[in-house]
Design an enzyme around this catalytic site. Structure first.
Site, PDB file in Angstrom:
ATOM      1  N   HIS A 150       0.847  -1.188   0.000  1.00 50.31           N
ATOM      2  CA  HIS A 150       0.000   0.000   0.000  1.00 50.31           C
ATOM      3  C   HIS A 150       0.886   1.241   0.000  1.00 50.31           C
ATOM      4  O   HIS A 150       1.928   1.271   0.658  1.00 50.31           O
ATOM      5  CB  HIS A 150      -0.878  -0.043   1.255  1.00 50.31           C
ATOM      6  CG  HIS A 150      -1.888   1.033   1.327  1.00 50.31           C
ATOM      7  ND1 HIS A 150      -2.946   1.119   0.478  1.00 50.31           N
ATOM      8  CD2 HIS A 150      -1.985   2.088   2.183  1.00 50.31           C
ATOM      9  CE1 HIS A 150      -3.667   2.182   0.795  1.00 50.31           C
ATOM     10  NE2 HIS A 150      -3.110   2.785   1.832  1.00 50.31           N
ATOM     11  N   TYR A 151       0.483   2.269  -0.716  1.00 46.77           N
ATOM     12  CA  TYR A 151       1.208   3.530  -0.752  1.00 46.77           C
ATOM     13  C   TYR A 151       0.484   4.562   0.099  1.00 46.77           C
ATOM     14  O   TYR A 151      -0.747   4.634   0.084  1.00 46.77           O
ATOM     15  CB  TYR A 151       1.325   4.049  -2.191  1.00 46.77           C
ATOM     16  CG  TYR A 151       2.253   3.228  -3.038  1.00 46.77           C
ATOM     17  CD1 TYR A 151       3.605   3.510  -3.077  1.00 46.77           C
ATOM     18  CD2 TYR A 151       1.775   2.168  -3.794  1.00 46.77           C
ATOM     19  CE1 TYR A 151       4.474   2.757  -3.848  1.00 46.77           C
ATOM     20  CE2 TYR A 151       2.637   1.404  -4.569  1.00 46.77           C
ATOM     21  CZ  TYR A 151       3.972   1.704  -4.594  1.00 46.77           C
ATOM     22  OH  TYR A 151       4.826   0.962  -5.359  1.00 46.77           O
TER      23      TYR A 151
END
Length: 188
Positions: A150-151
């Site tokens: 996830h960013y």
């Protein structure tokens, strides 16, 4: 100067094995400069919708009529780092389709020849730029691999660091500055 290329007979098996017409195989061999069966098959697969893919090659199909492309179209292709002459060549090979022309040039990488790709000449030396920059934010990746995880984004807002995690925004006391994937700076 564009040199004449004739299709290599050994590469025609790709068209027969994949059930492409002989004319499609010849066009693929010419378009890929006889790079090999894999390149020819990939070319045919990406040009299946071309109306003339199965038409015989005509003697005039490889004339040097480069003046038929407007300068703005040529400059769009050349802006990707290629010379005008080779932008014209790519546009000619793709019948004026700019995205396909760019792909055509990029797919040839080191096979383009010395004039095909513009090379920026950077000379070593002292950097005389005295500009200063401030960190505005950075993007981090949470996860084991680049393909999974996830960013999140940290941005400095009103003197505090905010953490943007999808639709949740919170303030962060100790942002992980060393884990940034992309850093955003502003010249001051």
């Amino acid at each position: 100067q564009i040199q004449a290329i004739s299709p290599h007979s050994g590469h025609n098996f790709a068209s027969a094995a994949q059930r492409f017409t002989e004319n499609a195989g010849i066009r693929a061999a010419l378009a890929t400069s006889n790079a090999g069966p894999e390149q020819a098959v990939n070319w045919v697969l990406s040009h299946m919708a071309d109306a003339d893919i199965n038409d015989p090659i005509q003697d005039g199909d490889d004339d040097d009529d480069d003046d038929s492309f407007p300068p703005e179209i040529i400059s769009q292709v050349a802006a990707m780092g290629f010379s005008d002459n080779h932008a014209k060549r790519a546009l000619k090979a793709t019948k004026g389709d700019v995205p396909r022309a760019i792909d055509w040039l990029l797919s040839r990488g080191g096979e383009l020849g010395p004039e095909e790709k513009k090379k920026a000449v950077l000379k070593p030396g002292k950097n005389n730029d005295s500009s200063s920059y401030k960190l505005l934010g950075f993007i981090s990746h949470i996860g084991d691999r680049a393909t999974a995880g996830h960013y999140v984004c940290h941005l400095k807002k009103n003197g505090k660091w905010a953490l943007f995690n999808d639709n949740k925004v919170t303030y962060c006391e100790n942002p992980p500055f060393g884990l940034g994937y992309i850093y955003l700076y502003q010249r001051i």
